[in-house]
Design a protein around this motif. Structure first.
Motif, short mmCIF file in Angstrom:
data_model
loop_
_atom_site.label_atom_id
_atom_site.label_comp_id
_atom_site.label_asym_id
_atom_site.label_seq_id
_atom_site.Cartn_x
_atom_site.Cartn_y
_atom_site.Cartn_z
N MET A 1 0.82 -1.19 0.00
CA MET A 1 0.00 0.00 0.00
C MET A 1 0.87 1.26 0.00
O MET A 1 0.56 2.22 -0.68
CB MET A 1 -0.92 -0.03 1.23
CG MET A 1 -1.70 1.24 1.43
SD MET A 1 -2.88 1.62 0.16
CE MET A 1 -4.30 0.83 0.81
N GLY A 2 1.93 1.27 0.77
CA GLY A 2 2.76 2.46 0.88
C GLY A 2 3.38 2.90 -0.42
O GLY A 2 3.38 4.09 -0.76
N LEU A 3 3.91 1.94 -1.21
CA LEU A 3 4.52 2.31 -2.49
C LEU A 3 3.47 2.80 -3.48
O LEU A 3 3.72 3.71 -4.27
CB LEU A 3 5.28 1.13 -3.08
CG LEU A 3 6.66 0.90 -2.51
CD1 LEU A 3 7.30 -0.33 -3.14
CD2 LEU A 3 7.55 2.11 -2.72
N HIS A 4 2.29 2.21 -3.41
CA HIS A 4 1.20 2.67 -4.28
C HIS A 4 0.85 4.13 -3.94
O HIS A 4 0.70 4.97 -4.84
CB HIS A 4 -0.01 1.76 -4.09
CG HIS A 4 -1.22 2.19 -4.83
ND1 HIS A 4 -1.34 2.02 -6.19
CD2 HIS A 4 -2.36 2.81 -4.42
CE1 HIS A 4 -2.50 2.51 -6.58
NE2 HIS A 4 -3.14 2.99 -5.53
N LEU A 5 0.75 4.43 -2.65
CA LEU A 5 0.46 5.79 -2.24
C LEU A 5 1.60 6.75 -2.59
O LEU A 5 1.36 7.88 -3.00
CB LEU A 5 0.18 5.84 -0.74
CG LEU A 5 -1.11 5.16 -0.30
CD1 LEU A 5 -1.18 5.08 1.21
CD2 LEU A 5 -2.31 5.89 -0.86
N ARG A 27 12.08 -2.89 1.05
CA ARG A 27 12.89 -1.66 1.03
C ARG A 27 13.71 -1.59 -0.25
O ARG A 27 13.88 -0.51 -0.82
CB ARG A 27 13.82 -1.59 2.25
CG ARG A 27 13.12 -1.14 3.51
CD ARG A 27 14.05 -0.68 4.60
NE ARG A 27 15.15 -1.58 4.89
CZ ARG A 27 15.08 -2.63 5.70
NH1 ARG A 27 13.94 -2.92 6.31
NH2 ARG A 27 16.13 -3.38 5.91
N ALA A 28 14.20 -2.72 -0.74
CA ALA A 28 14.95 -2.73 -2.00
C ALA A 28 14.06 -2.32 -3.17
O ALA A 28 14.49 -1.56 -4.05
CB ALA A 28 15.56 -4.12 -2.23
N VAL A 29 12.84 -2.81 -3.18
CA VAL A 29 11.89 -2.42 -4.22
C VAL A 29 11.61 -0.93 -4.13
O VAL A 29 11.58 -0.21 -5.13
CB VAL A 29 10.58 -3.23 -4.12
CG1 VAL A 29 9.51 -2.68 -5.04
CG2 VAL A 29 10.84 -4.70 -4.42
N ALA A 30 11.43 -0.44 -2.90
CA ALA A 30 11.16 0.99 -2.69
C ALA A 30 12.35 1.82 -3.16
O ALA A 30 12.18 2.89 -3.74
CB ALA A 30 10.87 1.25 -1.22
N GLN A 31 13.57 1.35 -2.91
CA GLN A 31 14.76 2.09 -3.34
C GLN A 31 14.77 2.27 -4.86
O GLN A 31 15.12 3.34 -5.36
CB GLN A 31 16.03 1.37 -2.90
CG GLN A 31 17.30 2.15 -3.16
CD GLN A 31 17.38 3.40 -2.32
OE1 GLN A 31 17.40 3.33 -1.10
NE2 GLN A 31 17.39 4.55 -2.95
N ALA A 32 14.36 1.23 -5.56
CA ALA A 32 14.31 1.32 -7.03
C ALA A 32 13.21 2.27 -7.49
O ALA A 32 13.39 3.00 -8.47
CB ALA A 32 14.08 -0.08 -7.62
N GLN A 33 12.08 2.28 -6.78
CA GLN A 33 10.96 3.12 -7.20
C GLN A 33 11.04 4.55 -6.67
O GLN A 33 10.38 5.45 -7.21
CB GLN A 33 9.64 2.49 -6.75
CG GLN A 33 9.31 1.22 -7.48
CD GLN A 33 7.95 0.68 -7.09
OE1 GLN A 33 7.13 1.35 -6.50
NE2 GLN A 33 7.72 -0.58 -7.43
#
Length: 110
Positions: A1-5, A27-33
């Protein structure tokens, strides 16, 4: 949900400068996005940063301690879910996840 937001925040012109997740893979996915964003494992680490606002995308029943901590530092808080759930809808979604209904908090009055 957080990355979508976070993605939607960027679409409307908000700068996403930090994110938090306990899971190292997420967190690794978030770093890329979210290139350039500070990524932390514990939400308390975000209190050290000057943030204008936060989106609380953790479990709804855990929002209060985070909201209080951020509001005490002058940081605006936005929960990721609406609070206006009906008893039947909230109990049903909670029951599917945990097998038991979640109590519905009453609105806080001051």
């Amino acid at each position: 949900m957080g990355l979508h937001l976070a993605d939607w925040c960027r679409r409307v012109g908000l700068e996403v400068v930090a994110a938090c997740d306990r899971d190292p893979e997420r967190r690794a996915v978030a770093q890329a996005q979210l290139p350039g964003a500070v990524l932390v494992e514990r939400w308390q680490e975000l209190l050290e940063h000057r943030l204008d606002g936060v989106v609380l995308a953790n479990d709804f029943d855990e929002h209060a301690p985070l909201a209080i901590a951020f509001l005490d530092r002058g940081c605006m808080c936005c929960p990721s879910r609406r609070r206006a759930w009906t008893l039947r809808k909230e109990s049903g979604s909670s029951r599917r996840r945990t097998g038991r209904p979640r109590p519905i908090p009453s609105p806080r009055t001051t």
